[in-house]
Design a protein around this motif. Structure first.
Motif, PDB file in Angstrom:
ATOM      1  N   SER A 154      -3.887  14.367   0.629  1.00 48.35           N
ATOM      2  CA  SER A 154      -3.925  13.293   1.607  1.00 48.35           C
ATOM      3  C   SER A 154      -2.930  13.413   2.768  1.00 48.35           C
ATOM      4  O   SER A 154      -1.952  14.382   2.328  1.00 48.35           O
ATOM      5  CB  SER A 154      -3.648  12.123   0.471  1.00 48.35           C
ATOM      6  OG  SER A 154      -2.390  12.092  -0.141  1.00 48.35           O
ATOM      7  N   ASP A 155      -2.980  12.467   3.595  1.00 42.88           N
ATOM      8  CA  ASP A 155      -2.244  12.437   4.626  1.00 42.88           C
ATOM      9  C   ASP A 155      -0.632  12.284   4.179  1.00 42.88           C
ATOM     10  O   ASP A 155       0.371  13.023   4.743  1.00 42.88           O
ATOM     11  CB  ASP A 155      -2.472  11.538   5.553  1.00 42.88           C
ATOM     12  CG  ASP A 155      -3.551  11.837   6.435  1.00 42.88           C
ATOM     13  OD1 ASP A 155      -3.974  12.948   6.345  1.00 42.88           O
ATOM     14  OD2 ASP A 155      -4.328  10.819   7.039  1.00 42.88           O
ATOM     15  N   LEU A 156      -0.299  11.301   3.335  1.00 42.65           N
ATOM     16  CA  LEU A 156       0.910  11.187   2.726  1.00 42.65           C
ATOM     17  C   LEU A 156       1.415  12.163   1.827  1.00 42.65           C
ATOM     18  O   LEU A 156       2.553  12.471   1.967  1.00 42.65           O
ATOM     19  CB  LEU A 156       0.774   9.871   1.829  1.00 42.65           C
ATOM     20  CG  LEU A 156       2.215   9.339   1.293  1.00 42.65           C
ATOM     21  CD1 LEU A 156       3.253   9.006   2.183  1.00 42.65           C
ATOM     22  CD2 LEU A 156       1.941   8.170   0.164  1.00 42.65           C
ATOM     23  N   ALA A 157       0.693  12.828   1.075  1.00 39.39           N
ATOM     24  CA  ALA A 157       1.074  14.009   0.368  1.00 39.39           C
ATOM     25  C   ALA A 157       1.694  15.217   1.178  1.00 39.39           C
ATOM     26  O   ALA A 157       2.687  15.609   1.100  1.00 39.39           O
ATOM     27  CB  ALA A 157      -0.042  14.619  -0.625  1.00 39.39           C
ATOM     28  N   ALA A 202       9.649  11.067   5.476  1.00 41.11           N
ATOM     29  CA  ALA A 202       8.125  11.065   4.947  1.00 41.11           C
ATOM     30  C   ALA A 202       7.304   9.938   5.410  1.00 41.11           C
ATOM     31  O   ALA A 202       6.136  10.172   5.443  1.00 41.11           O
ATOM     32  CB  ALA A 202       8.185  11.437   3.496  1.00 41.11           C
ATOM     33  N   LEU A 203       7.996   9.040   5.257  1.00 43.00           N
ATOM     34  CA  LEU A 203       7.088   7.669   5.429  1.00 43.00           C
ATOM     35  C   LEU A 203       6.972   6.872   6.650  1.00 43.00           C
ATOM     36  O   LEU A 203       6.248   5.886   6.933  1.00 43.00           O
ATOM     37  CB  LEU A 203       7.574   6.620   4.200  1.00 43.00           C
ATOM     38  CG  LEU A 203       7.596   7.147   2.742  1.00 43.00           C
ATOM     39  CD1 LEU A 203       8.110   6.085   1.733  1.00 43.00           C
ATOM     40  CD2 LEU A 203       6.135   7.693   2.559  1.00 43.00           C
ATOM     41  N   GLU A 204       7.801   7.300   7.651  1.00 44.31           N
ATOM     42  CA  GLU A 204       8.036   6.350   8.747  1.00 44.31           C
ATOM     43  C   GLU A 204       6.792   6.338   9.659  1.00 44.31           C
ATOM     44  O   GLU A 204       6.538   5.433  10.190  1.00 44.31           O
ATOM     45  CB  GLU A 204       9.280   6.920   9.571  1.00 44.31           C
ATOM     46  CG  GLU A 204       9.076   8.325   9.982  1.00 44.31           C
ATOM     47  CD  GLU A 204      10.026   8.728  11.071  1.00 44.31           C
ATOM     48  OE1 GLU A 204      10.108  10.083  11.399  1.00 44.31           O
ATOM     49  OE2 GLU A 204      11.013   8.066  11.146  1.00 44.31           O
ATOM     50  N   HIS A 205       5.980   7.532   9.407  1.00 43.00           N
ATOM     51  CA  HIS A 205       4.710   7.472  10.361  1.00 43.00           C
ATOM     52  C   HIS A 205       3.473   7.192   9.328  1.00 43.00           C
ATOM     53  O   HIS A 205       2.329   7.061   9.842  1.00 43.00           O
ATOM     54  CB  HIS A 205       4.418   8.849  10.918  1.00 43.00           C
ATOM     55  CG  HIS A 205       5.550   9.119  12.048  1.00 43.00           C
ATOM     56  ND1 HIS A 205       5.833   8.052  13.130  1.00 43.00           N
ATOM     57  CD2 HIS A 205       6.277  10.156  12.051  1.00 43.00           C
ATOM     58  CE1 HIS A 205       6.675   8.874  13.807  1.00 43.00           C
ATOM     59  NE2 HIS A 205       7.117   9.971  13.201  1.00 43.00           N
TER      60      HIS A 205
END
Length: 388
Positions: free
Chosen positions: A77-80, A162-165
């Motif tokens: 996934s994109d997050l991974a 990792a999560l800002e976008h």
């Protein structure tokens, strides 16, 4: 009173002008000529400080970066992908393998092909968006606490990157998932579990090289080599006879060191004792063959000792015994791969601390066999049938 002074007094010989300085000058010139003839000693004078400066200045790194890491990506996934990129951006981790099963994941860590493994579970992004706070596993080969400690300590700073976008988690960002670290094989980060197994190889390297190199050069200096060479004996038979007794000596040494490590320092032996004994014998034979090769190069025991120390210095620094091997520059790793101690340090730590099998250690076993055969070939080729 010296003999020269007594002679001058009895024959009424006067001391020549500047006699002391002329004689001292003559001795000075004589020593420089002798040093020029002794090329091995002269090379040691030049090479040892240069080698130490280069190794400590460029090759040794106590805060290793770009350590080999495997990833078990159960969800693409994109997050991974963002999390993996953030982990790689810490500069401590370098993803070299992508595996598909837990068995592959565990095998890479056990064999030492990677130092870390990152597992992203299935349904990771969905769990994060639902607020379930899933766990991301980072497994570390903690047999070398120096290499593992700094890298694991850098994981806490990856969340915002990792999560800002990908997610809006507020400022500062909350932790929407858990990073669960697992320091395998040495969870207490005990330095003795790292040092004691490596000492087996270090001590064997030093003693085996010196024993064999001095054994041959001693016979040359005493003149007994002439009797040996006059016999109907082949070079390979001489080498075999010189090496075999010291294999037994080295095996006794290894048994003593391992026994003290287990009984006094509490170092476990999780793997097979037979495999450890077999590969230790191979390592001992390899070092004896190298020591025998040195004896065919040098001319006396002093040179044999000097050349052994010249080989021992990079062995102890570039083998991964004192400093993390994976954190060294590529050129230093290439040199390290050509040293028997590098492969044996991996072997003995893997067997004692990880319970590794011969199958896990195929690469290092084959490397030791190749180095042993190479050293034996050079030794037999260079063996002198005469003293000329």
């Amino acid at each position: 009173m010296s003999a020269n002074e007594a002679y001058r007094q009895s024959h009424d010989v006067k001391e020549p002008p500047f006699g002391f300085w002329w004689r001292s000058y003559a001795m000075l010139i004589k020593e420089f000529i002798q040093l020029r003839r002794d090329r091995v000693s002269f090379a040691m004078i030049v090479m040892l400080p240069v080698m130490q400066l280069v190794l400590f200045g460029f090759a040794i790194n106590t805060t290793p970066r770009n350590l080999p890491t495997a990833v078990l990506l159960q969800e693409d996934s994109d997050l991974a992908r963002s999390v993996l990129k953030a982990i790689e951006n810490t500069a401590y981790f370098r993803f070299t393998r992508e595996v598909h099963t837990v068995a592959e994941f565990d095998d890479l860590l056990q064999s030492g092909k990677v130092l870390f493994g990152v597992e992203i579970p299935r349904g990771f992004e969905r769990s994060v968006r639902r607020g379930d706070k899933p766990a991301l596993l980072v497994a570390a080969d903690a047999t070398d606490p120096v290499a593992a400690g700094s890298a694991l300590g850098a994981l806490g700073a990856i969340v915002q990157t990792a999560l800002e976008h990908d997610l809006h988690t507020g400022d500062p960002p909350s932790m929407p998932f858990e990073i669960r670290t697992h320091a395998r094989y040495n969870p207490a980060a005990s330095s003795r579990l790292n040092i004691v197994p490596g000492l087996v190889g270090t001590i064997l390297t030093m003693t085996m090289l010196i024993f064999t190199a001095l054994s041959v050069t001693r016979e040359i200096e005493r003149g007994t080599m002439e009797n040996l060479l006059s016999m109907p004996i082949k070079p390979v038979e001489v080498m075999f006879g010189k090496i075999v007794p010291y294999v037994l000596v080295g095996f006794i040494q290894a048994t003593l060191i391992v026994g003290i490590g287990v009984l006094l320092f509490g170092v476990p032996i999780l793997g097979s004792l037979f495999t450890l004994a077999l590969l230790s014998t191979l390592f001992i034979t390899t070092n004896l063959a190298i020591g025998y090769t040195f004896s065919t190069i040098v001319q006396n025991q002093l040179q044999a000792m000097q050349l052994s120390m010249m080989f021992f210095l990079p062995s102890i620094l570039l083998s991964g015994f004192m400093f993390p091997f994976a954190g060294m520059p590529v050129w230093a790793q290439y040199i390290g791969e050509g040293l028997p101690l590098t492969h044996y340090v991996r072997i003995v730590r893997a067997i004692m601390l990880k319970g590794a099998t011969l199958q896990n250690l195929q690469y290092d076993t084959i490397a030791l066999i190749a180095l042993m055969l190479l050293a034996m070939t050079i030794a037999v080729t260079r063996f002198r049938r005469t003293l000329d």
